[in-house]
Design a protein around this motif. Structure first.
Motif, PDB file in Angstrom:
ATOM      1  N   HIS A   1       1.059  -1.445   0.385  1.00 14.17           N
ATOM      2  CA  HIS A   1      -0.111   0.142  -0.140  1.00 14.17           C
ATOM      3  C   HIS A   1       1.006   1.536   0.353  1.00 14.17           C
ATOM      4  O   HIS A   1       1.657   1.398   1.264  1.00 14.17           O
TER       5      HIS A   1
ATOM      6  N   LEU B   1      -1.699   0.202  -5.389  1.00 16.00           N
ATOM      7  CA  LEU B   1      -1.872  -0.949  -4.001  1.00 16.00           C
ATOM      8  C   LEU B   1      -2.112  -2.116  -5.160  1.00 16.00           C
ATOM      9  O   LEU B   1      -2.474  -2.519  -5.381  1.00 16.00           O
TER      10      LEU B   1
ATOM     11  N   TRP C   1      -5.297   5.164   0.014  1.00 14.40           N
ATOM     12  CA  TRP C   1      -6.610   3.778  -0.552  1.00 14.40           C
ATOM     13  C   TRP C   1      -6.969   3.567   0.747  1.00 14.40           C
ATOM     14  O   TRP C   1      -6.594   3.366   1.932  1.00 14.40           O
TER      15      TRP C   1
ATOM     16  N   ILE D   1      -8.925  -1.994  -0.711  1.00  8.85           N
ATOM     17  CA  ILE D   1      -8.112  -3.108  -0.228  1.00  8.85           C
ATOM     18  C   ILE D   1      -9.086  -4.328   0.040  1.00  8.85           C
ATOM     19  O   ILE D   1      -8.567  -5.568  -0.670  1.00  8.85           O
TER      20      ILE D   1
END
Length: 966
Positions: free
Chosen positions: A260, A287, A312, A317
């Protein structure tokens, strides 16, 4: 610009409730409502100055009423535009402010606005934060002029909640749709591209992608990529990347961590390699999550942002992790499917392209599968083969063994031994097959039988040929005169042929080894000393010794002893491992007897050689003299020692010696040579000799036995005969010349006699009585006959003296035949003989000596008439071919005896004297015929049968060449 028109347009478009202020509301009531309403309420005058706020506003805004009165509308709400430029209401951005436009609209038109949605960027903790609200306006007429009551309902939390719900729905929709795609569609590449597009758009990233690792984890490829419009794609440039270029990156992925990165420029030092590559692609943030299959890293899935850095969200995620799991699971499934498909394809190719026939059937023998090889085995298409195979498997009596094994396999669920069967094809061609069957067992019960047929026709043929060959070899060994005996590696006797049985006195049937000694005994060559076990040739060979030509004597019960020569050796396989031993025994008893007889024969030869009356010598193929007898020494004048140091070339004249090498070669070809030569004696005297040479064995080598015979007396006799022949030929030539000269001398007066006789017969010189005319006619007739004989003698003499010439010309054959017919009819009429002419006119003009052809035919026809009885017939035929013309004169006369055939065509010879007296002639007619025919390149033949007649024939070439006549 007051914005009235714009606000009306917005109201019309958005459909908010609006009411016309038709009357003034009591201020007391309004004050009570204003203060107690749980919504933010602000009272604003026409200059936009806040006159009052209610209790709810002080709570919501966190400000006291006194601090808010006198501020502008944007200032009380902390509008971002109030702190920049000209201030609240004076910046260009204020023209689009929903609060300002709504208030102005109500002041301008008197229309109230109800719950118009708007958005305002305010400053909270020094950062701009958007708030969402619903506003309503009410025009209030006060003592100091009109005011607008602004009612603000903050819906930011509701809006955020709705956004969260909406995003969650979008996420669920994307995940559901993606999962459905991977479940329903087999095209995994298309599914991955679809998933990348959805998550890219959902997360608002610049690029989504998948990398897969290959070559045992050494390289990776960007296999899938999605870029929105305006974003540059990098897939084509990201192929075959070495994995070790990304150590920090790959280490995290191998550990199952996500990558990330909200700001690429802030990557740590250990990620310098990755930072350089990412910055080259202008990536700002990203990501990345690992892709696993069977708990092994196979690649990764990622999102890039090339426009700005960003944090992000956990939702991003989560979405990426879900899609990563879906893709990983799909790749795992695809690998399993590919592996299964490859396995199935390989199995299918093996089965479909195998030379074996594969099949399967139920326990009830219902056939469920046959591969294409049924065409080869059954000579028919699969549909028909299904029916034929079922009958073969269950009904064919030949397959009883196979059916029993199949039933046992079905019953026990265990594989049974293979078996062989002969499969009858539709077209009459039978195939031998080896059958292997395996039961398929499920839950302890056989559910199917899978089997294969291997074509072993060639193997069967080889086995049969091998069996036949072994039988043939045994038959050959049984036919070999030598005895053959063999033992195995243990020393046990395993084979003996018919000859060895006879040599040892065995019966043909095998007997136990312990009884062998009862039938024979072995001895050394003297025939008396027993042969010890260590000297036994088979024992010696079995121990590894090479036995070569060991002589021994075998004494058989009740039979005379035999002398044997034994040869043997040890038997091993290709690796040298012992297999046993074999010994061949040759019975040389007869050879021994022959050797004794040969010694006696040599003694006889020596006696004959030394006592021969003719000079005899022996020399080798190089001409070196090996032996001479006493007569040869006396004949040549050399001593024995002198001749044994000489070559046969030294005994021949130089011109004859050159032929000796050729004579030796002639002898080497297996031919006997008898020829004449000249021998030179020691004193130089040449003696003519006849040599008789033949090949013999002398002292173990091939040599020539040469016997000479003195030809001196015979040569003298031959010379005398040659001289006599020359004298006879000279006399014959003189005779021919004499006959020719006499013929000329006789013909001249004879022509006068004939001519004057014919003149007298015509009575032109006076009348004659009948007697005179008869006499004159006799003179003419006999004169003409004599003239014919003289002409024949003259022709013969010319031929004999080689003075006869040919005159080749072209002429019409039928005219020649007419002339002959005219001249011969008087002769045939006297004997009432019918003449038949059958002339081939396909070649009317021929090329030959016209006169001689006429003479040939006249002589043959005249002979036929002469030797044919009255009332008979004579046939004259001709046949034309491409190369020659043939003539045939056939009669039904007396014929010719076979012993008289050799007298034909010989001059001055009649078949016998009695016929000569009866038929006349001097024996030159056929001789002249043969000579004339051969001069023109033709040949004459005759076919005859006594009492039935004769046929004389001859051929002449169509294009004759003049041939010299011997």
């Amino acid at each position: 610009m007051d914005g009235t028109e714009d606000i009306r347009s917005d109201l019309a478009l958005e459909g908010y409730c609006k009411a016309q202020a038709e009357s003034t509301v009591d201020s007391g009531i309004l004050n009570s409502i204003f203060d107690d309403l749980p919504l933010i309420m602000v009272l604003i005058d026409e200059d936009g100055i806040i006159k009052n706020i209610n209790r709810a506003a002080t709570v919501k805004l966190g400000k006291d009423r006194k601090d808010c009165v006198g501020l502008l509308g944007g200032e009380i709400f902390q509008c971002i535009n109030s702190f920049s430029g000209e201030g609240c209401g004076k910046n260009i951005e204020c023209l689009d402010c929903v609060v300002r436009r709504s208030i102005l609209h109500t002041f301008k038109t008197g229309e109230n606005i109800y719950k118009k949605e708007g958005e305002l960027d305010i400053v909270t903790n020094g950062l701009p934060v958007p708030i969402h609200f619903l506003i309503s306006t009410i025009l209030i007429q006060g003592e100091n002029g009109p005011n607008v009551s602004l009612v603000v309902d903050d819906i930011s939390e509701i809006k955020r909640t709705n956004e969260i719900i909406k995003r969650k729905l979008e996420i669920e929709k994307v995940v559901s749709h993606t999962s459905s795609m991977f479940i329903s569609s087999k095209d995994i590449d298309l599914n991955i591209d679809f998933a990348l597009e959805k998550i890219c758009n959902l997360c608002g990233s610049s690029r989504s992608y998948v990398f897969l690792i290959r070559d045992n984890g050494t390289q990776m490829d960007n296999t899938h990529e999605y870029c929105p419009e305006g974003v540059e794609a990098h897939k084509e440039n990201l192929q075959g990347l070495p994995v070790d270029m990304f150590p920090w990156w790959m280490n995290k992925l191998h550990n199952g961590e996500s990558i990330h990165i909200k700001d690429v420029s802030a990557l740590p030092e250990e990620a310098s390699a990755e930072k350089e590559i990412l910055e080259m692609q202008e990536i700002r943030s990203l990501l990345v999550l690992p892709l696993n299959r069977d708990n092994e890293l196979i690649g990764f899935i990622g999102l890039d942002n090339v426009q700005n850095t960003r944090e992000w969200e956990e939702e991003d995620i989560s979405i990426l992790r879900i899609v990563s799991h879906i893709i990983g699971t799909s790749l795992e499934r695809k690998q399993a499917e590919d592996t299964m498909r490859d396995s199935e394809e390989k199995l299918r190719n093996i089965v479909e392209n195998s030379t074996n026939l594969f099949y399967s059937h139920t326990p009830d023998h219902e056939l469920t599968y046959l591969n294409p090889q049924c065409r080869e085995f059954l000579q028919c298409e699969p549909e028909e083969a299904m029916v034929r195979w079922s009958k073969i498997a269950t009904d064919d009596p030949v397959n009883k063994e196979g059916l029993a094994l199949t039933e046992k396999a079905i019953k026990t669920g265990k594989k049974q031994p293979s078996y062989q069967m002969e499969v009858a094809g539709k077209k009459g061609r039978n195939i031998w097959a080896e059958v292997n069957e395996t039961p398929i067992v499920k839950d302890g019960k056989t559910v199917a039988i899978v089997g294969s047929l291997t074509n072993i026709t060639s193997r069967k043929k080889v086995e049969e040929e091998l069996e036949e060959r072994l039988m043939f070899q045994e038959a050959v060994l049984d036919c070999i005169a030598n005895g053959i005996v063999a033992c195995d590696q243990e020393g046990t006797l395993t084979y003996f042929n018919r000859a060895i049985c006879a040599l040892h006195g065995f019966p043909i049937e095998p007997i136990p080894a312990e009884e062998w000694a009862n039938h024979y005994s072995l001895h050394e060559p003297d025939g008396k000393t027993p042969l010890t076990l260590e000297r036994n040739p088979l024992i010696r060979a079995w121990k590894g010794e090479d036995v070569s030509n060991q002589e021994m004597v075998i004494a058989m019960k009740g039979l005379a002893p035999h002398t044997l020569i034994a040869t043997g050796r040890k038997l091993t396989d290709i690796k040298g491992n012992p297999l046993g031993a074999v010994v061949s025994m040759n019975d040389i008893t007869e050879r021994k007897q022959i050797e004794t007889a040969l010694q006696r024969s040599e003694q006889k030869f020596r006696t004959f050689f030394n006592n021969s009356n003719d000079p005899t010598l022996i020399y080798d193929f190089d001409g070196i003299i090996l032996e001479v007898n006493e007569v040869a020494c006396e004949f040549t004048g050399y001593s024995r020692d002198e001749m044994l140091s000489m070559s046969v070339m030294d005994l021949d004249s130089p011109e004859k010696a050159a032929r000796i090498t050729d004579n030796i070669k002639h002898l080497q070809e297996g031919k006997r040579a008898i020829f004449e030569s000249i021998a030179l004696c020691k004193d130089g005297t040449p003696i003519p000799i006849e040599l008789s040479n033949s090949v013999i064995e002398y002292n173990g080598k091939t040599a020539v036995l040469s016997t000479s015979r003195n030809l001196t007396e015979r040569k003298q006799a031959e010379d005398a005969m040659i001289n006599a022949k020359i004298a006879a030929e000279d006399a014959n030539r003189a005779k021919s010349e004499f006959i020719a000269n006499m013929s000329h001398e006789l013909r001249t007066p004879l022509n006068s006699v004939i001519g004057f006789s014919d003149v007298l017969y015509t009575e032109k010189s006076g009348t004659l009585n009948e007697t005179q005319k008869r006499y004159i006619n006799n003179v003419s007739t006999n004169g003409k006959r004599l003239l014919i004989l003289i002409n024949a003698l003259l022709d013969f003499s010319k031929v004999e003296s080689e003075k006869m010439e040919l005159k080749i010309e072209e002429f019409i054959l039928t005219r020649l035949i007419e002339e002959i017919e005219t001249s011969i009819i008087p002769l045939s009429s006297k004997k009432d003989i019918e003449l038949k002419f059958n002339i081939d006119i396909r070649m009317p003009i021929i090329k030959a000596d016209r006169t001689k052809l006429k003479q040939i035919l006249y002589n043959l026809i005249g002979n036929a008439i002469k030797f044919t009885e009255r009332g008979g017939f004579v046939t004259i035929e001709s046949r034309t071919s491409e190369d020659n013309i043939s003539f045939f004169v056939k009669d039904n006369g007396i014929g010719i005896l076979s012993e008289d055939m050799k007298k034909l065509f010989r001059p001055f010879v009649q078949i016998d004297s009695s016929r000569t007296r009866e038929y006349g002639g001097i024996g030159l007619g056929l001789t002249i015929v043969k000579k004339f025919v051969e001069m023109q390149g033709g040949e004459v033949w005759v076919e005859t049968e006594v009492g039935k007649g004769s046929e004389f024939g001859f051929t002449l070439p169509n294009y004759p060449e003049i041939i010299a006549c011997d």
